[in-house]
Design a protein around this motif. Structure first.
Motif, short mmCIF file in Angstrom:
data_model
loop_
_atom_site.label_atom_id
_atom_site.label_comp_id
_atom_site.label_asym_id
_atom_site.label_seq_id
_atom_site.Cartn_x
_atom_site.Cartn_y
_atom_site.Cartn_z
N LEU A 16 -94.90 3.84 -48.15
CA LEU A 16 -94.58 2.52 -48.68
C LEU A 16 -93.73 2.59 -49.95
CD1 LEU A 16 -95.18 -0.55 -48.36
CD2 LEU A 16 -97.09 -0.19 -49.93
N ILE A 17 -94.10 3.46 -50.88
CA ILE A 17 -93.44 3.49 -52.19
C ILE A 17 -92.16 4.33 -52.19
CG2 ILE A 17 -93.72 4.19 -54.60
CD1 ILE A 17 -96.68 3.44 -54.31
N VAL B 94 -104.83 6.67 -47.28
CA VAL B 94 -104.25 5.78 -48.29
C VAL B 94 -103.08 6.47 -49.00
CG1 VAL B 94 -104.71 4.68 -50.52
CG2 VAL B 94 -106.30 4.39 -48.63
N ILE B 95 -103.25 7.74 -49.35
CA ILE B 95 -102.17 8.48 -50.01
C ILE B 95 -100.95 8.59 -49.10
CG2 ILE B 95 -101.51 10.77 -50.86
CD1 ILE B 95 -104.37 10.98 -51.99
N ALA B 96 -101.17 8.88 -47.82
CA ALA B 96 -100.05 8.96 -46.87
C ALA B 96 -99.35 7.61 -46.73
CB ALA B 96 -100.55 9.44 -45.51
N GLY C 288 -91.69 8.05 -47.64
CA GLY C 288 -92.05 9.33 -47.03
C GLY C 288 -91.43 10.55 -47.68
N ALA C 289 -90.92 10.43 -48.89
CA ALA C 289 -90.24 11.55 -49.55
C ALA C 289 -91.19 12.70 -49.86
CB ALA C 289 -89.57 11.07 -50.82
N VAL C 290 -92.43 12.39 -50.21
CA VAL C 290 -93.39 13.46 -50.52
C VAL C 290 -93.69 14.26 -49.26
CG1 VAL C 290 -95.72 13.95 -51.34
CG2 VAL C 290 -94.36 12.17 -52.45
#
Length: 85
Positions: A42-43, A35-37, A46-48
């Motif tokens: 989504l938000i 879910v975190i991935a 994929g920057a993190v």
């Protein structure tokens, strides 16, 4: 070496150890990771994950730069308008 494979293996092992030591259900931890991935993608597109990848594997930055330069070159040669952000 395949850094992402090693990182995924390390993540799976750390989830298993965390589950065994705290009693948290392993399925819950794996689902939470997914879910975190998904939320990262989504938000923030994929920057993190990309930031984490740059810290773990600094040469990855050069690979990204070459890849994006290829996009720029193809757009330029095809006559597509190229604009800055």
């Amino acid at each position: 070496t395949n850094t992402f494979l090693l990182a995924g293996t390390a993540l799976a092992l750390s989830e298993a150890v965390l589950s065994a030591s705290t009693g948290i259900d392993l399925n819950f931890l794996v689902g939470l990771t997914l879910v975190i991935a998904f939320m990262d993608k989504l938000i923030v597109n994929g920057a993190v994950f990309e930031s984490f990848s740059r810290v773990v594997k600094p040469e990855y930055t050069q690979k990204i730069l070459r890849h994006e330069a290829g996009h720029f070159l193809c757009a330029y040669l095809l006559g597509c308008p190229v604009e800055g952000c």
